[in-house]
Design a protein around this motif. Structure first.
Motif, mmCIF file in Angstrom:
data_model
loop_
_atom_site.group_PDB
_atom_site.id
_atom_site.type_symbol
_atom_site.label_atom_id
_atom_site.label_comp_id
_atom_site.label_asym_id
_atom_site.label_seq_id
_atom_site.Cartn_x
_atom_site.Cartn_y
_atom_site.Cartn_z
ATOM 1 N N MET A 1 0.827 -1.178 0.000
ATOM 2 C CA MET A 1 0.000 0.000 0.000
ATOM 3 C C MET A 1 0.878 1.250 0.000
ATOM 4 O O MET A 1 0.541 2.236 -0.642
ATOM 5 C CB MET A 1 -0.935 -0.027 1.198
ATOM 6 C CG MET A 1 -1.970 1.058 1.160
ATOM 7 S SD MET A 1 -3.194 0.968 2.451
ATOM 8 C CE MET A 1 -4.208 -0.344 1.870
ATOM 9 N N ASP A 2 1.975 1.195 0.696
ATOM 10 C CA ASP A 2 2.873 2.348 0.736
ATOM 11 C C ASP A 2 3.474 2.631 -0.640
ATOM 12 O O ASP A 2 3.760 3.780 -0.967
ATOM 13 C CB ASP A 2 3.978 2.134 1.759
ATOM 14 C CG ASP A 2 3.440 2.159 3.184
ATOM 15 O OD1 ASP A 2 2.425 2.849 3.405
ATOM 16 O OD2 ASP A 2 4.021 1.487 4.048
ATOM 17 N N GLU A 15 -5.786 13.759 -9.038
ATOM 18 C CA GLU A 15 -6.554 12.541 -8.755
ATOM 19 C C GLU A 15 -5.741 11.560 -7.918
ATOM 20 O O GLU A 15 -6.278 10.882 -7.047
ATOM 21 C CB GLU A 15 -7.010 11.871 -10.052
ATOM 22 C CG GLU A 15 -8.070 12.636 -10.804
ATOM 23 C CD GLU A 15 -7.520 13.764 -11.668
ATOM 24 O OE1 GLU A 15 -6.282 13.913 -11.755
ATOM 25 O OE2 GLU A 15 -8.326 14.506 -12.242
ATOM 26 N N LEU A 16 -4.444 11.482 -8.194
ATOM 27 C CA LEU A 16 -3.588 10.584 -7.406
ATOM 28 C C LEU A 16 -3.409 11.100 -5.981
ATOM 29 O O LEU A 16 -3.325 10.318 -5.039
ATOM 30 C CB LEU A 16 -2.230 10.401 -8.079
ATOM 31 C CG LEU A 16 -2.216 9.529 -9.330
ATOM 32 C CD1 LEU A 16 -0.804 9.453 -9.903
ATOM 33 C CD2 LEU A 16 -2.739 8.139 -9.038
ATOM 34 N N LYS A 17 -3.364 12.410 -5.832
ATOM 35 C CA LYS A 17 -3.277 12.971 -4.478
ATOM 36 C C LYS A 17 -4.544 12.655 -3.684
ATOM 37 O O LYS A 17 -4.481 12.322 -2.504
ATOM 38 C CB LYS A 17 -3.053 14.483 -4.547
ATOM 39 C CG LYS A 17 -1.680 14.860 -5.031
ATOM 40 C CD LYS A 17 -1.512 16.356 -5.068
ATOM 41 C CE LYS A 17 -0.123 16.721 -5.562
ATOM 42 N NZ LYS A 17 0.078 18.158 -5.599
ATOM 43 N N LYS A 18 -5.678 12.739 -4.354
ATOM 44 C CA LYS A 18 -6.945 12.403 -3.702
ATOM 45 C C LYS A 18 -6.973 10.910 -3.343
ATOM 46 O O LYS A 18 -7.433 10.522 -2.270
ATOM 47 C CB LYS A 18 -8.109 12.753 -4.628
ATOM 48 C CG LYS A 18 -9.450 12.593 -3.998
ATOM 49 C CD LYS A 18 -10.546 13.066 -4.938
ATOM 50 C CE LYS A 18 -11.900 12.855 -4.296
ATOM 51 N NZ LYS A 18 -12.995 13.237 -5.180
ATOM 52 N N PHE A 19 -6.462 10.073 -4.251
ATOM 53 C CA PHE A 19 -6.383 8.643 -4.002
ATOM 54 C C PHE A 19 -5.501 8.352 -2.787
ATOM 55 O O PHE A 19 -5.836 7.528 -1.941
ATOM 56 C CB PHE A 19 -5.843 7.937 -5.250
ATOM 57 C CG PHE A 19 -5.576 6.476 -5.076
ATOM 58 C CD1 PHE A 19 -6.617 5.586 -4.895
ATOM 59 C CD2 PHE A 19 -4.283 5.987 -5.109
ATOM 60 C CE1 PHE A 19 -6.378 4.232 -4.739
ATOM 61 C CE2 PHE A 19 -4.034 4.637 -4.958
ATOM 62 C CZ PHE A 19 -5.080 3.761 -4.775
ATOM 63 N N LYS A 20 -4.376 9.066 -2.693
ATOM 64 C CA LYS A 20 -3.471 8.884 -1.555
ATOM 65 C C LYS A 20 -4.173 9.249 -0.246
ATOM 66 O O LYS A 20 -4.062 8.536 0.752
ATOM 67 C CB LYS A 20 -2.230 9.748 -1.736
ATOM 68 C CG LYS A 20 -1.230 9.642 -0.611
ATOM 69 C CD LYS A 20 -0.050 10.563 -0.860
ATOM 70 C CE LYS A 20 0.949 10.495 0.247
ATOM 71 N NZ LYS A 20 0.563 11.223 1.436
ATOM 72 N N LYS A 21 -4.922 10.341 -0.267
ATOM 73 C CA LYS A 21 -5.640 10.761 0.932
ATOM 74 C C LYS A 21 -6.689 9.720 1.313
ATOM 75 O O LYS A 21 -6.870 9.398 2.493
ATOM 76 C CB LYS A 21 -6.300 12.112 0.702
ATOM 77 C CG LYS A 21 -6.937 12.685 1.919
ATOM 78 C CD LYS A 21 -7.471 14.079 1.668
ATOM 79 C CE LYS A 21 -8.107 14.608 2.929
ATOM 80 N NZ LYS A 21 -8.684 15.930 2.728
ATOM 81 N N LYS A 27 -6.967 3.121 5.346
ATOM 82 C CA LYS A 27 -5.949 2.068 5.411
ATOM 83 C C LYS A 27 -6.262 1.024 6.484
ATOM 84 O O LYS A 27 -6.219 -0.173 6.215
ATOM 85 C CB LYS A 27 -4.571 2.688 5.666
ATOM 86 C CG LYS A 27 -3.464 1.672 5.729
ATOM 87 C CD LYS A 27 -2.120 2.350 5.934
ATOM 88 C CE LYS A 27 -1.006 1.328 5.968
ATOM 89 N NZ LYS A 27 0.297 1.964 6.109
ATOM 90 N N LEU A 28 -6.589 1.464 7.669
ATOM 91 C CA LEU A 28 -6.878 0.547 8.773
ATOM 92 C C LEU A 28 -8.020 -0.410 8.406
ATOM 93 O O LEU A 28 -7.937 -1.612 8.641
ATOM 94 C CB LEU A 28 -7.224 1.332 10.027
ATOM 95 C CG LEU A 28 -7.632 0.507 11.244
ATOM 96 C CD1 LEU A 28 -6.449 -0.324 11.725
ATOM 97 C CD2 LEU A 28 -8.124 1.409 12.348
ATOM 98 N N TYR A 33 -9.859 -5.924 6.792
ATOM 99 C CA TYR A 33 -10.656 -6.922 6.059
ATOM 100 C C TYR A 33 -9.864 -8.210 5.851
ATOM 101 O O TYR A 33 -10.427 -9.300 5.890
ATOM 102 C CB TYR A 33 -11.118 -6.364 4.708
ATOM 103 C CG TYR A 33 -11.823 -7.410 3.894
ATOM 104 C CD1 TYR A 33 -13.145 -7.743 4.165
ATOM 105 C CD2 TYR A 33 -11.168 -8.104 2.896
ATOM 106 C CE1 TYR A 33 -13.801 -8.723 3.445
ATOM 107 C CE2 TYR A 33 -11.812 -9.091 2.167
ATOM 108 C CZ TYR A 33 -13.125 -9.398 2.440
ATOM 109 O OH TYR A 33 -13.761 -10.376 1.735
ATOM 110 N N TYR A 34 -8.555 -8.099 5.642
ATOM 111 C CA TYR A 34 -7.750 -9.296 5.391
ATOM 112 C C TYR A 34 -7.537 -10.113 6.661
ATOM 113 O O TYR A 34 -7.295 -11.318 6.589
ATOM 114 C CB TYR A 34 -6.421 -8.913 4.743
ATOM 115 C CG TYR A 34 -6.651 -8.383 3.346
ATOM 116 C CD1 TYR A 34 -6.898 -9.247 2.294
ATOM 117 C CD2 TYR A 34 -6.682 -7.029 3.107
ATOM 118 C CE1 TYR A 34 -7.147 -8.772 1.021
ATOM 119 C CE2 TYR A 34 -6.928 -6.538 1.835
ATOM 120 C CZ TYR A 34 -7.157 -7.417 0.797
ATOM 121 O OH TYR A 34 -7.421 -6.946 -0.452
#
Length: 77
Positions: A1-2, A15-21, A27-28, A33-34
């Motif tokens: 993920m990092d 759009e990638l910055k929004k995706f990162k946010k 993330k948690l 889920y896994y």
């Protein structure tokens, strides 16, 4: 993920910055889920099925016919 977060930071694309946010915010829960693969997919699937029946039910003259169709779809006469 990092890896994806680093990649999003490297390029100056909004759009990638929004995706990162979004990844940072969720993330948690994504990783959780896994560990505990519990989902509400059955409920969501049933809701989707009912909504599709509702969309097709434009020609039904009353609610009873619609309810019969839903019961028939779920095989619970």
């Amino acid at each position: 993920m990092d890896f994806y977060k680093d990649l999003a930071t490297e390029y100056d694309i909004p759009e990638l910055k929004k995706f990162k946010k979004t990844l940072d915010n969720w993330k948690l829960y994504i990783l959780n889920y896994y560990d505990y693969p519990i989902s509400n997919r059955t409920t969501e699937g049933n809701n989707h099925k009912i909504k599709n029946i509702k969309r097709r039910s434009y020609g039904y003259r009353n609610r009873d016919n619609w309810e019969i169709r839903v019961k028939h779809e779920f095989k619970c006469a």
